[in-house]
Design an enzyme around this catalytic site. Structure first.
Site, mmCIF file in Angstrom:
data_model
loop_
_atom_site.group_PDB
_atom_site.id
_atom_site.type_symbol
_atom_site.label_atom_id
_atom_site.label_comp_id
_atom_site.label_asym_id
_atom_site.label_seq_id
_atom_site.Cartn_x
_atom_site.Cartn_y
_atom_site.Cartn_z
ATOM 1 N N LYS A 1 1.466 4.522 -2.776
ATOM 2 C CA LYS A 1 1.503 5.945 -2.442
ATOM 3 C C LYS A 1 2.790 6.588 -2.955
ATOM 4 O O LYS A 1 2.773 7.691 -3.508
ATOM 5 C CB LYS A 1 1.399 6.152 -0.932
ATOM 6 C CG LYS A 1 0.065 5.699 -0.369
ATOM 7 C CD LYS A 1 0.060 5.792 1.143
ATOM 8 C CE LYS A 1 -1.222 5.193 1.701
ATOM 9 N NZ LYS A 1 -1.172 4.999 3.140
ATOM 10 N N ASP B 1 0.825 -1.192 0.000
ATOM 11 C CA ASP B 1 0.000 0.000 0.000
ATOM 12 C C ASP B 1 0.874 1.263 0.000
ATOM 13 O O ASP B 1 0.614 2.229 -0.723
ATOM 14 C CB ASP B 1 -0.881 -0.053 1.251
ATOM 15 C CG ASP B 1 -1.962 0.982 1.213
ATOM 16 O OD1 ASP B 1 -2.699 0.996 0.208
ATOM 17 O OD2 ASP B 1 -2.048 1.790 2.159
#
Ligand code: ADP
Ligand code: ASP
Ligand code: MG
Length: 815
Positions: free
Chosen positions: A682, A678
């Site tokens: 980003k 994750d």
């Protein structure tokens, strides 16, 4: 003395006629002198027109005629005392019989001339006005019915006759002088030619009748009573935010009504203007409304335009050819030909090269115009000096009107911007030389969207409506809907923004409601909705074609992102906290931005990185202001921050992860967070926004977890493996504690390389002091070279993420 005219809806039923009587009584009681003009009962002119057409084609007309008879009879029964009803019944019956004879004649001949049609529809006004005068007689015994067709004289242009003003004025004056003691009830709309054949003044012509009579009799005012609060800034049936105008100039009223504001018939302005008689538009159903005053001079108001109107159906004819260049009188010839054939030219534009002329006419006239052109310019067509006309259909005109436009620059820019932003293509533009009007021709299917968008753009101190389609009703989606509901009054009052949730979907159900879903009941509404299908949902959004439309993606689904491009292409903005689209291939990332830019819509995803923290926005501001990113360092996983911040002292890594899981800080499978996947997404979005072409494989990802934990087949097994790895994690911790350092999982972008790795940092490092689940990011740039720009704060949680989505939403369309 005033002339008061009542339109079709004002005399359409017993209840509305009662309102009319009350209005007249009040005038009478206050000593005001007046005479009345009446339209046909609402809908009757249309029915008569249809019956005449039906009869001419050999269809039944009797049923429709009975309907008209009953309409009048019902009012007689309800509004006239029984003992006085007979004469009225008799006269209405006589009128109905006359109509029947005429329709029978048309039926037998199967032929309907414009002259016969005028005669047939003239009975609408005769019946209603006679009826109204009979009802009024009960209160004002001096009421007198007048068939105005004998007093208003016109040419032979049946259906739209031109008035012989001197003769008409003479006849009206003469008649008036003989009836000074009466309250006169004039039929609207109808007139006659010099052979005393009935003519009509064009649809909506009763307004004109009122103005003609007022001018002839030197009335001090004309009141037109209808079913709306005067002239509104736009047609209230289409633009819900339209508001009543207190005043207008004759020119403005003329322009607005010419371009479709049906509340007043444009020719009515001519006699009023000539004699400078004010016209006041009043509402029979709301008599306390002061009215819209139409006069020569008006007060300045704060808006650059007065109103917006539209003609819903036009066709465009485009004529090109070298034969037109320098040909003096070509357009004169063309337009006089059209005029001779009674083809009404709505607007004209001519290019300065004189190579083309474009004009708009009603669709019914297109064939006639084409034939006319072919026969009159045969030679030019054959020798290729003119090209065959190009016809564009299914178009409409939108016009903005106002005398203030003259002194205000930037009006057309604003108009074009509002249309462009909403994906509405302009086919032609015309600006009257008076500068009181700018008209654009657009596709018919866009008219409602266009009127609303343009209205929002010009009447900005009013609320701007955002139409939102929200997908995903998990933690963030639900919180967002709650925040919007809680904030809606404030937004309306302080920011002039109304957020209308026009659709909600989740993986099970979906609902769409153009008028806006009641946010106190949305769960109930969606449960009663239809089975969810993203394809259908998107098609419906496109079909509704609403202005200022935003798609909000609060899902973690890989599917929603595949629709973004299609949405942009339909001029829908996208706000998303879903990172998948932005972190897929660079090509797709780039394509989404390019499409959004080309379409002039917004694509906001602030919550892709650091939840509600202003990270993406700051990066964008740095980039657009010409700064260059040298280095980014960041901790962007709230979950991992929490875990390392609590992994101190005696507690084991296993226990910390378990606790974080229980507190809801992790994904359902904590490995989603601990694998760094994750975080990698980003970093990739940040790198791309900083101008680097980065793919997922280019981000080097340092692992936190040993292989055995990553490969465990289930979450339970993962925890077992994690427990077994306690000594590994304790080693990491001890190393940190021995060196007076802390463990941090840090993302970096430097020398166009992105990486994420586990690091031990000492108290000199800006990331040393990080508490809870905070995120932190530091930008080293050309401008912030020695002292980086740092943003720090809570970077996870439904409240802050939903708030970030909310902020993005409000910013849509701000630039
Ligand atoms: P009447 O029969 O009383 O003459 P009309 O039907 O001719 O009434 O005109 C009134 C209608 O005009 C309204 O009901 C409204 O729908 C329509 N209309 C269109 N544009 C406007 C506008 N800008 N302001 C007010 N009414 C408008
Ligand atoms: N009755 C006519 C019409 O419907 C005239 C009017 O209402 O002004 O057009
Ligand atoms: Mg009207």
């Amino acid at each position: 003395m005033k002339i008061v005219k009542f339109g079709g809806s004002s005399v359409g039923s017993s209840q509305s006629i009662q309102n009319v009587i009350d209005i007249l009584k009040q005038k009478h009681a206050s000593g005001e002198k007046f005479h009345v003009v009446s339209s046909a009962m609402g809908g009757v002119t249309n029915i008569l027109t249809d019956l005449a057409q039906a009869a001419s084609e050999g269809y039944d007309f009797k049923t429709g005629l009975t309907e008209i008879e009953q309409k009048h009879f019902t009012v007689i029964k309800e509004m006239i005392a029984v003992k006085n009803q007979n004469p009225t019944f008799t006269q209405i019956k006589i009128f109905i019989n006359e109509i029947e004879d005429l329709l029978q004649g048309v039926y037998s001949l199967q032929e309907l001339s414009l002259q016969s049609k005028d005669l047939i529809i003239s009975y609408g006004e005769k019946c209603s006005t006679f009826l109204l005068s009979q009802i009024a007689k009960q209160y004002f015994p001096n009421s007198l019915y007048i068939d105005t067709s004998a007093l208003i004289k016109t040419d032979n242009n049946f259906g739209n006759a031109r008035v012989n003003t001197p003769l008409t004025e003479h006849l009206l004056k003469e008649y008036y002088q003989q009836h000074t003691e009466n309250i006169l009830f004039f039929t609207g709309f109808i007139a006659s030619n010099e052979n005393n054949r009935i003519t009509t003044l064009g649809r909506g012509g009763s307004d004109y009748t009122a103005a003609i009579i007022a001018a002839a009799l030197d009335a001090k005012e004309i009141e037109l009573w209808s079913d709306v609060d005067g002239m509104l800034t736009a047609d209230p049936r289409v633009v819900k935010k339209g508001f009543s105008l207190s005043e207008l100039s004759y020119t403005e009223a003329m322009e607005l009504s010419y371009f479709g504001a049906k509340v007043i018939y444009p020719p009515a302005m001519i006699p009023a203007f000539r004699k400078k008689i004010p016209i006041v538009l009043k509402n029979t159903f709301n008599p306390t409304f002061e009215g819209t005053r139409i006069e020569e001079h008006t007060h300045k108001n704060m808006y650059p335009i007065r109103g917006i109107s539209s003609i819903n159906e036009i066709s465009l004819i485009n004529i090109t050819g070298s034969g037109m260049i320098g040909q003096i009188g070509f357009s004169g010839k063309l337009f006089s030909l059209l005029a001779q054939e009674h083809i009404n030219v709505i607007l004209i534009t001519q290019s300065s090269s004189e190579h083309s002329i474009t004009f708009a006419i009603e669709p019914k006239d297109v064939q006639k115009a084409k034939q006319l052109f072919r026969s009159e310019f045969e030679l030019e067509l054959e020798t290729n000096k003119l090209n065959p006309p190009i016809i564009e259909e299914n178009l409409c005109v939108l016009a903005i009107v106002g005398e203030n436009m003259k002194q205000t620059p930037g009006i057309s820019g604003k108009l074009f911007h509002a249309l462009g932003r909403n994906g509405i293509n302009i086919h032609a533009i015309a600006q009257g030389s008076s500068e009181y009007n700018i008209s654009v021709i657009i596709k018919r299917k866009n008219i409602s969207k266009a009127l609303n968008a343009v209205h929002d753009a010009f009447f900005t101190q009013l609320t701007k409506t955002l139409h939102v389609f929200s997908v995903g009703t998990g933690n963030i989606g639900t919180t967002l809907l709650r925040q919007i509901q809680a904030q809606s009054d404030f937004l309306r009052d302080n920011n002039g923004i109304e957020v209308k949730i026009s659709g909600i979907a989740n993986s099970r159900k979906m609902i769409i409601d153009e008028e806006g879903i009641d946010l106190t009941q949305w769960e109930k509404a969606i449960n009663a909705g239809e089975v969810s299908n993203m394809d259908t949902f998107i098609q419906k959004i496109k079909l509704l074609n609403l202005s200022n439309c935003i798609f909000v993606d609060n899902t973690a689904s890989p599917v929603t992102g595949t629709y973004y491009k299609e949405l942009f292409e339909s001029n829908v903005s996208v706000v998303t906290c879903n990172k998948i689209a932005n972190s897929s291939s660079y090509k797709e990332y780039k394509d989404l931005r390019d499409t959004a830019r080309k379409r002039g819509v917004d694509f906001f995803y602030e919550t892709n990185v650091g939840a509600g923290l202003p990270i993406i926005r700051t990066l964008k501001d740095l980039m657009t202001s010409g700064d260059r990113i040298l280095k980014i360092e960041a901790i962007l996983s709230g979950t991992i921050s929490y875990i390392f911040n609590n992994f101190t002292g005696k507690v084991s890594f296993y226990e910390v992860v378990k606790k974080a899981h229980e507190l809801g800080y992790t994904e359902p499978d904590p490995r989603e967070d601990l694998s760094g996947k994750d975080f990698m997404r980003k970093m990739m979005i940040l790198a791309r926004d900083a101008g680097y072409v980065v793919e997922g494989k280019d981000v080097s990802l340092g692992a936190i977890l040993p292989e055995s934990c990553i490969n465990a087949p289930s979450i339970d097994d993962f925890y077992k493996e994690l427990k077994k790895s306690d000594s590994y994690f304790n080693q990491l911790k001890e190393k940190a504690e021995n060196e007076n350092k802390v463990l941090r999982y840090i993302g970096k972008l430097e020398n166009s390389k992105a990486s994420i790795s586990l690091e031990w940092v000492d108290s000199n490092h800006p990331f040393y002091n990080l508490t809870g689940s905070d995120n932190i990011i530091s930008f080293t740039t050309e401008r912030y070279k020695f002292n980086p720009l740092v943003i720090k704060g809570p970077g996870a949680g439904a409240e802050v993420t939903a708030a970030g989505v909310f902020a993005d939403l409000i910013n849509v369309g701000a630039n």
